[in-house]
Motif scaffolding. Structure first.
Motif, PDB file in Angstrom:
ATOM      1  N   LEU A   1      -4.087  -3.348   0.046  1.00  0.00           N
ATOM      2  CA  LEU A   1      -4.404  -4.339   1.064  1.00  0.00           C
ATOM      3  C   LEU A   1      -3.182  -5.202   1.392  1.00  0.00           C
ATOM      4  O   LEU A   1      -2.960  -5.572   2.553  1.00  0.00           O
ATOM      5  CB  LEU A   1      -5.562  -5.228   0.590  1.00  0.00           C
ATOM      6  CG  LEU A   1      -6.925  -4.554   0.439  1.00  0.00           C
ATOM      7  CD1 LEU A   1      -7.958  -5.552  -0.061  1.00  0.00           C
ATOM      8  CD2 LEU A   1      -7.378  -3.937   1.749  1.00  0.00           C
ATOM      9  N   ALA A   2      -2.405  -5.527   0.359  1.00  0.00           N
ATOM     10  CA  ALA A   2      -1.205  -6.341   0.580  1.00  0.00           C
ATOM     11  C   ALA A   2      -0.235  -5.626   1.513  1.00  0.00           C
ATOM     12  O   ALA A   2       0.474  -6.265   2.305  1.00  0.00           O
ATOM     13  CB  ALA A   2      -0.527  -6.646  -0.752  1.00  0.00           C
ATOM     14  N   GLY A   3      -0.211  -4.279   1.448  1.00  0.00           N
ATOM     15  CA  GLY A   3       0.645  -3.515   2.349  1.00  0.00           C
ATOM     16  C   GLY A   3       0.237  -3.658   3.803  1.00  0.00           C
ATOM     17  O   GLY A   3       1.055  -3.467   4.709  1.00  0.00           O
ATOM     18  N   PHE A   4      -1.026  -4.010   4.048  1.00  0.00           N
ATOM     19  CA  PHE A   4      -1.514  -4.265   5.404  1.00  0.00           C
ATOM     20  C   PHE A   4      -1.426  -5.751   5.759  1.00  0.00           C
ATOM     21  O   PHE A   4      -1.869  -6.155   6.838  1.00  0.00           O
ATOM     22  CB  PHE A   4      -2.976  -3.814   5.538  1.00  0.00           C
ATOM     23  CG  PHE A   4      -3.152  -2.321   5.544  1.00  0.00           C
ATOM     24  CD1 PHE A   4      -3.032  -1.595   6.727  1.00  0.00           C
ATOM     25  CD2 PHE A   4      -3.430  -1.637   4.380  1.00  0.00           C
ATOM     26  CE1 PHE A   4      -3.201  -0.220   6.729  1.00  0.00           C
ATOM     27  CE2 PHE A   4      -3.611  -0.266   4.375  1.00  0.00           C
ATOM     28  CZ  PHE A   4      -3.485   0.453   5.550  1.00  0.00           C
ATOM     29  N   GLY A   5      -0.894  -6.541   4.851  1.00  0.00           N
ATOM     30  CA  GLY A   5      -0.818  -7.978   5.096  1.00  0.00           C
ATOM     31  C   GLY A   5      -2.115  -8.702   4.832  1.00  0.00           C
ATOM     32  O   GLY A   5      -2.312  -9.824   5.306  1.00  0.00           O
ATOM     33  N   ILE A   6      -3.015  -8.083   4.083  1.00  0.00           N
ATOM     34  CA  ILE A   6      -4.313  -8.687   3.784  1.00  0.00           C
ATOM     35  C   ILE A   6      -4.340  -9.124   2.324  1.00  0.00           C
ATOM     36  O   ILE A   6      -4.106  -8.312   1.416  1.00  0.00           O
ATOM     37  CB  ILE A   6      -5.469  -7.689   4.031  1.00  0.00           C
ATOM     38  CG1 ILE A   6      -5.462  -7.218   5.485  1.00  0.00           C
ATOM     39  CG2 ILE A   6      -6.807  -8.322   3.674  1.00  0.00           C
ATOM     40  CD1 ILE A   6      -6.497  -6.146   5.774  1.00  0.00           C
ATOM     41  N   LYS A   7      -4.605 -10.378   2.096  1.00  0.00           N
ATOM     42  CA  LYS A   7      -4.750 -10.884   0.743  1.00  0.00           C
ATOM     43  C   LYS A   7      -6.229 -10.818   0.362  1.00  0.00           C
ATOM     44  O   LYS A   7      -7.082 -11.348   1.056  1.00  0.00           O
ATOM     45  CB  LYS A   7      -4.246 -12.329   0.632  1.00  0.00           C
ATOM     46  CG  LYS A   7      -4.319 -12.893  -0.778  1.00  0.00           C
ATOM     47  CD  LYS A   7      -3.803 -14.330  -0.802  1.00  0.00           C
ATOM     48  CE  LYS A   7      -3.812 -14.871  -2.235  1.00  0.00           C
ATOM     49  NZ  LYS A   7      -5.126 -14.839  -2.861  1.00  0.00           N
TER      50      LYS A   7
ATOM     51  N   GLU B   1      -6.725   0.001  12.306  1.00  0.00           N
ATOM     52  CA  GLU B   1      -8.015   0.251  11.665  1.00  0.00           C
ATOM     53  C   GLU B   1      -8.096   1.645  11.064  1.00  0.00           C
ATOM     54  O   GLU B   1      -8.705   1.843   9.996  1.00  0.00           O
ATOM     55  CB  GLU B   1      -9.149   0.048  12.676  1.00  0.00           C
ATOM     56  CG  GLU B   1     -10.531   0.211  12.070  1.00  0.00           C
ATOM     57  CD  GLU B   1     -11.643  -0.144  13.038  1.00  0.00           C
ATOM     58  OE1 GLU B   1     -12.820   0.007  12.652  1.00  0.00           O
ATOM     59  OE2 GLU B   1     -11.345  -0.575  14.175  1.00  0.00           O
ATOM     60  N   THR B   2      -7.485   2.635  11.720  1.00  0.00           N
ATOM     61  CA  THR B   2      -7.529   4.002  11.206  1.00  0.00           C
ATOM     62  C   THR B   2      -6.847   4.111   9.851  1.00  0.00           C
ATOM     63  O   THR B   2      -7.366   4.729   8.913  1.00  0.00           O
ATOM     64  CB  THR B   2      -6.875   4.974  12.197  1.00  0.00           C
ATOM     65  OG1 THR B   2      -7.552   4.892  13.455  1.00  0.00           O
ATOM     66  CG2 THR B   2      -6.943   6.404  11.679  1.00  0.00           C
ATOM     67  N   LEU B   3      -5.664   3.490   9.751  1.00  0.00           N
ATOM     68  CA  LEU B   3      -4.941   3.522   8.476  1.00  0.00           C
ATOM     69  C   LEU B   3      -5.694   2.752   7.399  1.00  0.00           C
ATOM     70  O   LEU B   3      -5.770   3.191   6.241  1.00  0.00           O
ATOM     71  CB  LEU B   3      -3.529   2.945   8.661  1.00  0.00           C
ATOM     72  CG  LEU B   3      -2.583   3.747   9.557  1.00  0.00           C
ATOM     73  CD1 LEU B   3      -1.247   3.026   9.701  1.00  0.00           C
ATOM     74  CD2 LEU B   3      -2.374   5.151   8.975  1.00  0.00           C
ATOM     75  N   LEU B   4      -6.249   1.592   7.779  1.00  0.00           N
ATOM     76  CA  LEU B   4      -6.997   0.796   6.806  1.00  0.00           C
ATOM     77  C   LEU B   4      -8.237   1.555   6.334  1.00  0.00           C
ATOM     78  O   LEU B   4      -8.553   1.557   5.147  1.00  0.00           O
ATOM     79  CB  LEU B   4      -7.402  -0.540   7.425  1.00  0.00           C
ATOM     80  CG  LEU B   4      -8.238  -1.458   6.518  1.00  0.00           C
ATOM     81  CD1 LEU B   4      -7.482  -1.817   5.255  1.00  0.00           C
ATOM     82  CD2 LEU B   4      -8.654  -2.726   7.276  1.00  0.00           C
ATOM     83  N   SER B   5      -8.920   2.220   7.269  1.00  0.00           N
ATOM     84  CA  SER B   5     -10.105   2.977   6.909  1.00  0.00           C
ATOM     85  C   SER B   5      -9.768   4.092   5.922  1.00  0.00           C
ATOM     86  O   SER B   5     -10.509   4.343   4.961  1.00  0.00           O
ATOM     87  CB  SER B   5     -10.749   3.570   8.174  1.00  0.00           C
ATOM     88  OG  SER B   5     -11.861   4.371   7.843  1.00  0.00           O
TER      89      SER B   5
END
Length: 288
Positions: A136-142, A74-78
């Motif tokens: 987002l794709a780098g986090f595996g999120i489409k 979550e920290t990286l995504l934030s």
């Protein structure tokens, strides 16, 4: 009789001006769809709005990743989301999402609810940026085609689709009408008054009263705005509260200009009175 007439016209000028200033501001920045879009674009450049929107997006994307079976830091995504909300692409996409919310409040023809009856808004326009989608794709999120979040905790009676459609209908008439009346009554005040300088001072006082009253009115009105925001979900409330703060600052600018114009009229009126008094004292008397 002229004194009474000038007082009545001055009073009507003050009342009309007190209506015209906030009504014109609201029509330009809130009621008008294009004006609101410009306001949202401006608000999106406010760091407070960017931070609250980043928190809301992070919350929704974490929920999306959890439902998809991904374990995301979550920290990286934030951090990635905050970089997006501070980018040049964010204001335009934030404005697109706000246009949906605007139609939701000012018409009764759009909007949908989830299975529990809560009204939703689609935030997918803010995920349309190609660079953000790659992040987002780098986090595996489409990035989903739609990202709907509920606006309210339940089917609130205080916040519903089309609640402000009457404002969209009557807003232009009220703002233009009040402005025209304020101008007409001001001219009548000057025309009826025995001393134009004193009339200018009085009109300047009207501006000072309206400007100061507007500041006080904002503080009183914030309580009612906060009550309305309490009906929204946490993420929406935080973003809306940040936008309200931005709107308040913008309205303060209008009120400050009103105060400045009022002060200028007071000074001009005093100068006109002084010049008029000097001219009257220089006139020869009848006995001369």
């Amino acid at each position: 009789m002229r004194l009474l007439a000038s007082f009545v016209f001055w009073l009507l000028t003050t009342v009309a001006l007190a209506v015209a200033i906030p009504a014109t501001w609201a029509q330009h920045n809130v009621v008008d769809r294009n004006g609101y879009s410009e306001f949202a674009t401006s608000a999106a450049k406010d760091p407070a709005v960017q931070q609250t929107m980043a928190a809301a997006l992070t919350s929704q994307l974490m929920a999306l990743s959890a439902n998809s079976g991904y374990d995301v830091n979550e920290t990286l995504l934030s951090g990635a989301v905050r970089a997006y909300t501070s980018s040049s692409a964010f204001p335009g996409q934030f404005a697109l999402a706000n246009q949906v919310a605007h139609r939701w409040m000012f018409t009764d023809t759009v909007g949908q609810s989830d299975t529990s009856g809560r009204w939703e808004i689609d935030l997918s326009p803010m995920l349309a940026d190609s660079s953000f989608q790659q992040t987002l794709a780098g986090f595996g999120i489409k990035a989903p085609e739609t990202l709907e979040i509920p606006l309210t905790e339940d089917m609130s009676q205080s916040l519903r689709p089309g609640q402000l459609r009457d404002a969209a209908k009557w807003g232009p008439l009220v703002s233009v009408g009040a402005g025209v009346l304020a101008g007409v009554f001001a001219l009548l005040t000057l025309a009826v008054a025995r001393r134009r300088g004193k009339a200018l001072v009085a009109l300047g006082v009207s501006g000072l009263i309206v400007g100061a009253g507007g500041w006080a009115g904002i503080e009183v009105g914030r309580r009612y705005v906060n009550d309305a925001l309490d009906a929204t979900t946490a993420d929406v409330r935080n973003v809306a509260a940040a936008m309200v703060d931005h709107a308040t600052g913008n309205l303060h600018v209008w009120l400050n200009l009103t105060l400045a114009a009022g002060g200028a009229l007071v000074v001009l009126g005093f100068l006109a009175s002084m010049v008029g008094g000097m001219r009257r004292s220089e006139r020869p008397s009848v006995s001369d």
